[in-house]
Design a protein around this motif. Structure first.
Motif, mmCIF file in Angstrom:
data_model
loop_
_atom_site.group_PDB
_atom_site.id
_atom_site.type_symbol
_atom_site.label_atom_id
_atom_site.label_comp_id
_atom_site.label_asym_id
_atom_site.label_seq_id
_atom_site.Cartn_x
_atom_site.Cartn_y
_atom_site.Cartn_z
ATOM 1 N N GLN A 197 -5.377 -3.224 -7.101
ATOM 2 C CA GLN A 197 -6.788 -2.391 -7.465
ATOM 3 C C GLN A 197 -6.620 -2.244 -9.127
ATOM 4 O O GLN A 197 -7.634 -2.532 -9.888
ATOM 5 N N GLN A 198 -5.373 -2.095 -9.585
ATOM 6 C CA GLN A 198 -5.240 -1.942 -10.895
ATOM 7 C C GLN A 198 -5.442 -3.333 -11.648
ATOM 8 O O GLN A 198 -5.985 -3.143 -12.422
ATOM 9 N N SER A 219 -3.734 2.768 9.136
ATOM 10 C CA SER A 219 -2.403 2.675 8.999
ATOM 11 C C SER A 219 -1.921 1.915 8.002
ATOM 12 O O SER A 219 -0.562 2.055 7.085
ATOM 13 N N LEU A 220 -2.585 0.657 7.746
ATOM 14 C CA LEU A 220 -2.059 -0.271 6.730
ATOM 15 C C LEU A 220 -2.290 0.108 5.390
ATOM 16 O O LEU A 220 -1.207 -0.027 4.552
ATOM 17 N N LEU A 221 -3.336 0.872 5.416
ATOM 18 C CA LEU A 221 -3.656 1.291 3.990
ATOM 19 C C LEU A 221 -2.457 2.354 3.475
ATOM 20 O O LEU A 221 -2.308 2.499 2.405
ATOM 21 N N LYS A 222 -2.270 3.178 4.519
ATOM 22 C CA LYS A 222 -1.210 4.172 4.022
ATOM 23 C C LYS A 222 0.077 3.627 3.795
ATOM 24 O O LYS A 222 0.927 3.684 2.849
ATOM 25 N N LYS A 223 0.457 2.743 4.783
ATOM 26 C CA LYS A 223 1.873 2.137 4.681
ATOM 27 C C LYS A 223 2.000 1.335 3.543
ATOM 28 O O LYS A 223 3.057 1.120 2.868
ATOM 29 N N ASN A 224 0.874 0.502 3.092
ATOM 30 C CA ASN A 224 1.027 -0.199 1.666
ATOM 31 C C ASN A 224 0.438 0.204 0.575
ATOM 32 O O ASN A 224 -0.125 -0.382 -0.183
ATOM 33 N N ALA A 225 0.395 1.595 0.599
ATOM 34 C CA ALA A 225 -0.661 2.211 -0.677
ATOM 35 C C ALA A 225 -0.017 1.814 -1.919
ATOM 36 O O ALA A 225 -0.926 1.704 -2.810
ATOM 37 N N GLY A 226 1.121 1.566 -2.202
ATOM 38 C CA GLY A 226 1.625 1.158 -3.485
ATOM 39 C C GLY A 226 1.028 -0.285 -3.904
ATOM 40 O O GLY A 226 0.562 -0.266 -4.896
ATOM 41 N N THR A 227 1.017 -1.052 -2.738
ATOM 42 C CA THR A 227 0.572 -2.421 -3.085
ATOM 43 C C THR A 227 -0.880 -2.393 -3.394
ATOM 44 O O THR A 227 -1.322 -3.296 -4.317
ATOM 45 N N PHE A 228 -1.813 -1.591 -2.671
ATOM 46 C CA PHE A 228 -2.975 -1.593 -2.896
ATOM 47 C C PHE A 228 -3.585 -1.112 -3.979
ATOM 48 O O PHE A 228 -4.238 -1.592 -4.775
ATOM 49 N N ALA A 271 -8.092 -10.409 -3.696
ATOM 50 C CA ALA A 271 -8.813 -9.364 -4.461
ATOM 51 C C ALA A 271 -9.193 -10.418 -5.714
ATOM 52 O O ALA A 271 -9.949 -10.305 -6.343
ATOM 53 N N ASN A 272 -8.161 -11.347 -6.072
ATOM 54 C CA ASN A 272 -8.487 -12.361 -7.080
ATOM 55 C C ASN A 272 -9.714 -12.964 -6.803
ATOM 56 O O ASN A 272 -10.515 -13.502 -7.962
ATOM 57 N N VAL A 314 -10.314 -4.299 -7.249
ATOM 58 C CA VAL A 314 -10.979 -4.338 -5.917
ATOM 59 C C VAL A 314 -10.185 -3.380 -5.027
ATOM 60 O O VAL A 314 -8.785 -3.260 -5.031
ATOM 61 N N PRO A 315 -10.919 -2.326 -4.329
ATOM 62 C CA PRO A 315 -10.294 -1.168 -3.708
ATOM 63 C C PRO A 315 -9.677 -1.881 -2.167
ATOM 64 O O PRO A 315 -10.088 -2.556 -1.759
ATOM 65 N N GLY A 316 -8.547 -1.092 -1.765
ATOM 66 C CA GLY A 316 -7.915 -1.419 -0.609
ATOM 67 C C GLY A 316 -8.874 -1.463 0.909
ATOM 68 O O GLY A 316 -8.752 -2.240 1.461
ATOM 69 N N PRO A 317 -9.745 -0.563 0.936
ATOM 70 C CA PRO A 317 -10.612 -0.841 2.058
ATOM 71 C C PRO A 317 -11.210 -1.962 2.056
ATOM 72 O O PRO A 317 -11.590 -2.549 3.306
ATOM 73 N N VAL A 318 -11.848 -2.391 0.942
ATOM 74 C CA VAL A 318 -12.589 -3.771 0.886
ATOM 75 C C VAL A 318 -11.676 -4.783 1.483
ATOM 76 O O VAL A 318 -11.975 -5.746 2.291
ATOM 77 N N LEU A 319 -10.539 -5.026 0.915
ATOM 78 C CA LEU A 319 -9.411 -5.868 1.493
ATOM 79 C C LEU A 319 -9.147 -5.805 2.668
ATOM 80 O O LEU A 319 -9.055 -6.881 3.547
ATOM 81 N N VAL A 320 -8.850 -4.573 3.252
ATOM 82 C CA VAL A 320 -8.426 -4.506 4.914
ATOM 83 C C VAL A 320 -9.549 -4.853 5.680
ATOM 84 O O VAL A 320 -9.353 -5.255 6.596
ATOM 85 N N GLY A 321 -10.917 -4.487 5.183
ATOM 86 C CA GLY A 321 -12.027 -4.816 5.940
ATOM 87 C C GLY A 321 -11.906 -6.335 6.207
ATOM 88 O O GLY A 321 -12.191 -6.964 7.302
ATOM 89 N N PHE A 322 -11.916 -7.214 5.219
ATOM 90 C CA PHE A 322 -11.800 -8.809 5.505
ATOM 91 C C PHE A 322 -10.544 -9.229 6.209
ATOM 92 O O PHE A 322 -10.700 -9.788 6.974
ATOM 93 N N TRP A 323 -9.456 -8.400 5.880
ATOM 94 C CA TRP A 323 -8.265 -8.898 6.470
ATOM 95 C C TRP A 323 -8.411 -8.740 8.060
ATOM 96 O O TRP A 323 -7.964 -9.638 9.040
#
Length: 402
Positions: A111-112, A98-107, A223-224, A116-125
């Motif tokens: 990544q750009q 849900s967070l990946l979809k809700k914050n798709a623009g931020t992710f 990501a940084n 680092v892709p969103g799923p990797v960040l959300v996994g740690f989060w």
């Protein structure tokens, strides 16, 4: 992002504890006040303004609860399946998606910029703070000052305390805002102050790097940090695979890298049974619970996971969680009965190996890289499958003195 020692074969996760004799040698709280005055002078000499030093440290007292927690750390048994089943729950998968979809623009922006892709960040989060919900509530500066004064790791925590003051001086957080676990980590990704100081970014444009209250800042900073550790954009990190009934198990370890074509030729396939690409991509075959348990190919980006947290169990769980968020199916339970040594028996195995001249690292029941290497050598000697995983069969052979 705690500094947890490598769990190796998945028998246990370790947070090292000091021996009672060593703990007794440390000075008590009586000298803390004088030490703190000396530290304040050193902080000013290091470029921290007297105003920040005073604001942050005036009135800070020794915290015996922190020392008790530091001394009370211990080994606890967690197999990979036990840990991953608990941490990669249905709720965490649902909330993470849900967070990946809700914050798709931020992710997408993150990544750009950092690769680092969103799923990797959300996994740690999700694993670190349950998406920012559980960050700890102890006074960070008091914890760090107590640990810097203590005799166990004064250099490490003195530097962390100095960097916490630098974070305050930069305007990222106020002293009152700096709260977290007992060991001084801060924010939604549990950065130690030195990582916060070096890698935190202002991604929401507020003018400060706020990793406690701003999820965009926290995610971009993570990501940084991963980018700084060597993350390779567009490359995989972990892939569940199927292993054949027989192969050269001695090559299966996170420390051993082979071209992916090597594993394809050995009979390793994708989770679905399709052949692996017969290319030169470096990869390791990781069997966290031996040849009968789950199997993974770990790629170069997985090395970054192990720099984030040295525990193989934690890193595999975080990596697996990210693959699930990216669309991978649920984990296989393996292909046979898995025999796991209880912690006391794992420690006994290490003791026997050490007596035979092997370097097993610390004898604590935690099967890290050195222990796995020794186990493989003895498995080869006894004609057992040399997957580096400790089993009752190997312990029995060692106890028999063969």
């Amino acid at each position: 992002m705690r500094n947890v020692v490598c769990a190796g074969a998945g028998v246990a996760i370790l947070i090292a504890a000091a021996s009672p004799a060593f703990a007794a040698a440390c000075a008590g709280p009586a000298g803390f006040g004088a030490w703190l005055q000396g530290f304040k002078k050193e902080a000013v000499a290091q470029g921290i303004s007297p105003q920040v030093v005073s604001e942050a440290l005036d009135g800070v007292s020794y915290d015996p609860a922190v020392i008790a927690k530091d001394r009370g750390q211990s080994v606890f048994a967690q197999t990979f399946l036990q840990f991953s089943d608990r941490m990669v729950s249905g709720n965490r998968l649902s909330v993470g998606s849900s967070l990946l979809k809700k914050n798709a623009g931020t992710f997408a922006q993150i990544q750009q910029k950092y690769g680092v892709p969103g799923p990797v960040l959300v996994g740690f989060w999700g694993l670190e703070t349950d998406f920012g919900k559980v960050m700890g509530n102890m006074e960070t500066l008091r914890s760090l000052a107590t640990l810097a004064y203590d005799c166990r790791r004064p250099d490490e925590f003195t530097e962390q305390l100095l960097d916490a003051l630098r974070v305050i001086q930069r305007g990222d957080l106020s002293p009152v805002e700096m709260r977290g676990p007992w060991a001084g980590e801060v924010g939604q990704f549990q950065f130690v102050p030195s990582v916060y100081w070096k890698y935190a970014v202002d991604f929401d444009g507020s003018g400060r790097r706020d990793l406690i209250h701003s999820s965009p800042d926290a995610l971009a900073s993570a990501a940084n940090y991963l980018d700084g550790l060597g993350w390779q954009p567009g490359q995989p990190w972990l892939e569940e695979v199927r292993v054949p009934a027989e192969m050269d198990w001695s090559q299966a370890d996170v420390t051993i890298k082979k071209p992916r074509s090597y594993w394809a030729q050995a009979g390793v396939t994708s989770r679905s049974g399709k052949p692996l690409p017969a290319d030169s991509m470096p990869s390791s075959l990781v069997l966290p619970m031996g040849r009968h348990g789950p199997a993974f190919l770990a790629y170069s980006n997985f090395d970054v996971y192990l720099q984030w947290n040295q525990s193989l169990v934690y890193s595999l769980t975080a990596g697996y969680y990210a693959t699930r968020l990216a669309g991978a199916p649920a984990l296989s339970r393996g292909n046979g009965e898995i025999e796991t040594l209880p912690l006391p028996q794992a420690k006994l195995l290490q003791q026997i190996l050490a007596k035979r001249g092997f370097d097993v690292g610390k004898i604590d029941g935690v099967i890290g890289a050195a222990s796995r290497n020794a186990i493989r050598q003895m498995q080869i000697k006894y004609g057992l499958p040399a997957d580096g995983y400790p089993t009752p069969e190997l312990l029995a052979a060692l106890q028999g003195g063969r």
